[in-house]
Design an enzyme around this catalytic site. Sequence first.
Site, PDB file in Angstrom:
ATOM      1  N   ASP A  11       0.507  -7.403   7.789  1.00  0.00           N
ATOM      2  CA  ASP A  11      -0.673  -6.683   7.364  1.00  0.00           C
ATOM      3  C   ASP A  11      -1.437  -6.308   8.630  1.00  0.00           C
ATOM      4  O   ASP A  11      -1.191  -6.870   9.707  1.00  0.00           O
ATOM      5  CB  ASP A  11      -1.516  -7.588   6.461  1.00  0.00           C
ATOM      6  CG  ASP A  11      -2.877  -7.011   6.169  1.00  0.00           C
ATOM      7  OD1 ASP A  11      -2.942  -5.889   5.624  1.00  0.00           O
ATOM      8  OD2 ASP A  11      -3.879  -7.670   6.505  1.00  0.00           O
ATOM      9  N   ASP A  13      -5.390  -4.854   8.886  1.00  0.00           N
ATOM     10  CA  ASP A  13      -6.804  -5.238   8.869  1.00  0.00           C
ATOM     11  C   ASP A  13      -6.952  -6.680   8.388  1.00  0.00           C
ATOM     12  O   ASP A  13      -6.490  -7.045   7.307  1.00  0.00           O
ATOM     13  CB  ASP A  13      -7.597  -4.317   7.932  1.00  0.00           C
ATOM     14  CG  ASP A  13      -7.644  -2.884   8.433  1.00  0.00           C
ATOM     15  OD1 ASP A  13      -7.840  -2.685   9.642  1.00  0.00           O
ATOM     16  OD2 ASP A  13      -7.472  -1.964   7.609  1.00  0.00           O
TER      17      ASP A  13
END
Length: 226
Positions: A11, A13
């Site tokens: 991932d 952010d």
Amino acid sequence: MSGPLRLVVFDVDGTLVNSQSHILVSMRQTFDDLALPVPEDQAILQGIGLSLPELMARLVPDADANVHEALAIRYKELSYARHATVGRDAESPFYPGMRDVLEQLRKDDFTLLATATGKSRRGLNRMIAHHGLHGYFQSTQVADDHPSKPHPSMLLSALSETGVDAENAIMIGDTSFDMAMGKAAGMATIAVSWGYHPISHLAENAIVESAEDLMTALNLWMERLA
């Protein structure tokens, strides 16, 4: 390290980069511009990772889909403009040690890297350019092309593009959406503690508290596959 071809999916952010300030400022302005009540910061942060329309639907569940789409479009406009004027290191720096994790992994000939992010393609490309990450990721999956997390579509596409089997792949993220997505794709998962979901939301997963701990956990995972 030898063994089968492996895939480590990140991932973005809340996992690789800390974009909290950027997201909150842009989100507040988005709601102000559309004359809607600004959600609480915690509500915004706990929805990060979802596609923008789904996030907006969670933040204003009584509004219709046209409002959700208008909010998503305005947020994208404001986010892009803010990145252009503020700069990468002011609001979206790497979390401590995470650049080093990428550097170590990309040196391994048997390890491929990928992203699975709620960012748009434009947003991810901008982050990659700003941080000089061209060539680091063999697959880049974004919200533009898939159903929202936790649907496993992004991870299934990353596996298909890289030719790696799910049992030799792992998802690294900071939210329960990331963890559920990884499990739905048949992959191993590791949650990081420094992101946007509280640890209580991640309790059923392996959790690391630093980049160094993450690298140790990944090395152990790779040794088990070898």
